[in-house]
Write a protein that holds these residues in place. Structure first.
Motif, PDB file in Angstrom:
ATOM      1  N   THR A   2       0.820  -1.207   0.000  1.00  0.00           N
ATOM      2  CA  THR A   2       0.000   0.000   0.000  1.00  0.00           C
ATOM      3  C   THR A   2       0.860   1.265   0.000  1.00  0.00           C
ATOM      4  OG1 THR A   2      -1.738   1.172   1.169  1.00  0.00           O
ATOM      5  CG2 THR A   2      -0.218  -0.043   2.525  1.00  0.00           C
ATOM      6  N   LYS A   3       0.295   2.339  -0.485  1.00  0.00           N
ATOM      7  CA  LYS A   3       1.015   3.619  -0.547  1.00  0.00           C
ATOM      8  C   LYS A   3       0.981   4.367   0.784  1.00  0.00           C
ATOM      9  CE  LYS A   3       0.253   4.280  -5.459  1.00  0.00           C
ATOM     10  NZ  LYS A   3      -0.385   5.104  -6.474  1.00  0.00           N
ATOM     11  N   VAL A   4       0.052   3.984   1.662  1.00  0.00           N
ATOM     12  CA  VAL A   4      -0.041   4.584   2.990  1.00  0.00           C
ATOM     13  C   VAL A   4      -0.090   3.449   4.006  1.00  0.00           C
ATOM     14  CG1 VAL A   4      -1.368   6.065   4.552  1.00  0.00           C
ATOM     15  CG2 VAL A   4      -1.281   6.604   2.112  1.00  0.00           C
ATOM     16  N   GLU A   5       0.917   3.404   4.876  1.00  0.00           N
ATOM     17  CA  GLU A   5       1.001   2.351   5.887  1.00  0.00           C
ATOM     18  C   GLU A   5       1.027   2.958   7.278  1.00  0.00           C
ATOM     19  OE1 GLU A   5       3.996  -0.755   5.543  1.00  0.00           O
ATOM     20  OE2 GLU A   5       4.366  -0.061   3.497  1.00  0.00           O
ATOM     21  N   ILE A  31      -0.700  11.758  -2.343  1.00  0.00           N
ATOM     22  CA  ILE A  31       0.018  10.854  -3.243  1.00  0.00           C
ATOM     23  C   ILE A  31      -0.657  10.801  -4.610  1.00  0.00           C
ATOM     24  CG2 ILE A  31       0.587   8.411  -3.632  1.00  0.00           C
ATOM     25  CD1 ILE A  31       0.979   8.259  -0.489  1.00  0.00           C
ATOM     26  N   GLU A  32      -1.971  10.732  -4.617  1.00  0.00           N
ATOM     27  CA  GLU A  32      -2.720  10.599  -5.868  1.00  0.00           C
ATOM     28  C   GLU A  32      -2.963  11.938  -6.574  1.00  0.00           C
ATOM     29  OE1 GLU A  32      -6.223   8.458  -4.627  1.00  0.00           O
ATOM     30  OE2 GLU A  32      -5.178   6.531  -4.822  1.00  0.00           O
ATOM     31  N   LYS A  33      -2.492  13.031  -5.965  1.00  0.00           N
ATOM     32  CA  LYS A  33      -2.703  14.371  -6.527  1.00  0.00           C
ATOM     33  C   LYS A  33      -4.191  14.615  -6.806  1.00  0.00           C
ATOM     34  CE  LYS A  33       1.864  14.984  -8.560  1.00  0.00           C
ATOM     35  NZ  LYS A  33       2.289  16.136  -7.778  1.00  0.00           N
ATOM     36  N   ASP A  34      -5.005  14.295  -5.809  1.00  0.00           N
ATOM     37  CA  ASP A  34      -6.452  14.434  -5.928  1.00  0.00           C
ATOM     38  C   ASP A  34      -6.867  15.769  -5.294  1.00  0.00           C
ATOM     39  OD1 ASP A  34      -9.223  14.296  -5.686  1.00  0.00           O
ATOM     40  OD2 ASP A  34      -9.218  12.151  -5.209  1.00  0.00           O
ATOM     41  N   SER A  35      -6.892  16.814  -6.100  1.00  0.00           N
ATOM     42  CA  SER A  35      -7.174  18.156  -5.589  1.00  0.00           C
ATOM     43  C   SER A  35      -8.583  18.278  -5.008  1.00  0.00           C
ATOM     44  CB  SER A  35      -6.960  19.212  -6.670  1.00  0.00           C
ATOM     45  OG  SER A  35      -7.857  19.013  -7.742  1.00  0.00           O
ATOM     46  N   VAL A  36      -9.533  17.577  -5.584  1.00  0.00           N
ATOM     47  CA  VAL A  36     -10.905  17.635  -5.082  1.00  0.00           C
ATOM     48  C   VAL A  36     -10.962  17.040  -3.675  1.00  0.00           C
ATOM     49  CG1 VAL A  36     -13.261  16.774  -5.424  1.00  0.00           C
ATOM     50  CG2 VAL A  36     -11.937  17.612  -7.376  1.00  0.00           C
ATOM     51  N   ARG A  37     -10.338  15.896  -3.506  1.00  0.00           N
ATOM     52  CA  ARG A  37     -10.329  15.224  -2.194  1.00  0.00           C
ATOM     53  C   ARG A  37      -9.545  16.048  -1.168  1.00  0.00           C
ATOM     54  NH1 ARG A  37     -13.536  13.261   0.338  1.00  0.00           N
ATOM     55  NH2 ARG A  37     -13.089  11.628   1.792  1.00  0.00           N
ATOM     56  N   LEU A  38      -8.395  16.596  -1.573  1.00  0.00           N
ATOM     57  CA  LEU A  38      -7.621  17.441  -0.663  1.00  0.00           C
ATOM     58  C   LEU A  38      -8.461  18.623  -0.200  1.00  0.00           C
ATOM     59  CD1 LEU A  38      -4.155  17.427  -2.431  1.00  0.00           C
ATOM     60  CD2 LEU A  38      -4.617  16.550  -0.130  1.00  0.00           C
ATOM     61  N   ASP A  39      -9.147  19.262  -1.122  1.00  0.00           N
ATOM     62  CA  ASP A  39      -9.986  20.407  -0.790  1.00  0.00           C
ATOM     63  C   ASP A  39     -11.077  20.024   0.201  1.00  0.00           C
ATOM     64  OD1 ASP A  39     -10.725  23.226  -1.233  1.00  0.00           O
ATOM     65  OD2 ASP A  39     -12.535  22.347  -2.108  1.00  0.00           O
ATOM     66  N   ASN A  71       5.750  16.228  -4.880  1.00  0.00           N
ATOM     67  CA  ASN A  71       5.344  14.914  -5.376  1.00  0.00           C
ATOM     68  C   ASN A  71       5.540  13.891  -4.268  1.00  0.00           C
ATOM     69  OD1 ASN A  71       5.089  15.490  -8.441  1.00  0.00           O
ATOM     70  ND2 ASN A  71       7.039  16.388  -7.841  1.00  0.00           N
ATOM     71  N   TYR A  72       4.463  13.236  -3.888  1.00  0.00           N
ATOM     72  CA  TYR A  72       4.520  12.230  -2.830  1.00  0.00           C
ATOM     73  C   TYR A  72       4.234  10.866  -3.432  1.00  0.00           C
ATOM     74  CZ  TYR A  72       4.165  16.410   0.047  1.00  0.00           C
ATOM     75  OH  TYR A  72       4.381  17.640   0.612  1.00  0.00           O
ATOM     76  N   TYR A  73       5.021   9.861  -3.004  1.00  0.00           N
ATOM     77  CA  TYR A  73       4.899   8.511  -3.569  1.00  0.00           C
ATOM     78  C   TYR A  73       4.476   7.475  -2.539  1.00  0.00           C
ATOM     79  CZ  TYR A  73       7.750  11.068  -6.906  1.00  0.00           C
ATOM     80  OH  TYR A  73       8.235  12.029  -7.760  1.00  0.00           O
ATOM     81  N   ASP A  99       8.220   9.251   1.093  1.00  0.00           N
ATOM     82  CA  ASP A  99       9.057   9.091  -0.093  1.00  0.00           C
ATOM     83  C   ASP A  99       8.512  10.133  -1.057  1.00  0.00           C
ATOM     84  OD1 ASP A  99      10.627   8.233  -2.194  1.00  0.00           O
ATOM     85  OD2 ASP A  99       9.386   6.488  -2.637  1.00  0.00           O
ATOM     86  N   ALA A 100       9.351  11.094  -1.419  1.00  0.00           N
ATOM     87  CA  ALA A 100       8.836  12.241  -2.165  1.00  0.00           C
ATOM     88  C   ALA A 100       9.911  12.897  -3.014  1.00  0.00           C
ATOM     89  CB  ALA A 100       8.283  13.267  -1.174  1.00  0.00           C
ATOM     90  N   LYS A 101       9.445  13.758  -3.896  1.00  0.00           N
ATOM     91  CA  LYS A 101      10.324  14.666  -4.627  1.00  0.00           C
ATOM     92  C   LYS A 101       9.750  16.056  -4.375  1.00  0.00           C
ATOM     93  CE  LYS A 101      12.302  15.729  -9.133  1.00  0.00           C
ATOM     94  NZ  LYS A 101      12.252  15.447 -10.570  1.00  0.00           N
TER      95      LYS A 101
END
Length: 131
Positions: A2-5, A31-39, A71-73, A99-101
């Motif tokens: 998973t991407k979130v543990e 991680i998913e760059k989901d702007s709607v969900r972040l908002d 960028n988050y991975y 884990d990010a850039k």
């Protein structure tokens, strides 16, 4: 994998579990760059203080995720400690390894994070993240 543990998780009350699940949802939206969900997850007055000391508003943070500056991975939430202050306020403390850039630098950083949250209309919202 998973991407979130979450590791070293304790037995939580139902309310503490809700707070942790909402923070995990927030991490996944980053991680998913989901702007709607972040908002939806972040309160209007949200602020994030980076390791460097730079503070961003909700919109500045979302904009930098969406334009590729941040960028988050993967996210590992280690030893979360959740304090319910009132029925509508909570503090989540954890070592969050990302884990990010960020700003052009790729790496893995462990942030000693303090996440303030508030409950509005029966939902938890991120209100402040300090590292």
């Amino acid at each position: 994998m998973t991407k979130v543990e979450v590791i070293n998780k304790k037995d939580f009350t139902k309310t503490q579990e809700e707070v942790l699940e909402r923070f995990m949802e927030f991490q996944m939206a980053m991680i998913e760059k989901d702007s709607v969900r972040l908002d939806e997850i972040m309160s209007e007055s949200y602020t994030l203080t980076h390791m460097s000391g730079k503070t961003q508003t909700k919109q500045e943070y979302i904009d930098e995720i969406m334009d590729g500056t941040l960028n988050y991975y993967k996210s590992i939430i280690d030893n979360p400690q959740i304090t319910i202050l009132e029925e509508t306020k909570a503090i989540l403390k954890a070592d969050v390894t990302l884990d990010a850039k960020v700003y052009g630098m790729k790496g893995t950083w462990t942030l000693h994070s303090v996440q303030s949250m508030e409950k509005i209309d029966n939902k938890w919202y991120m209100s402040k993240w300090e590292n």
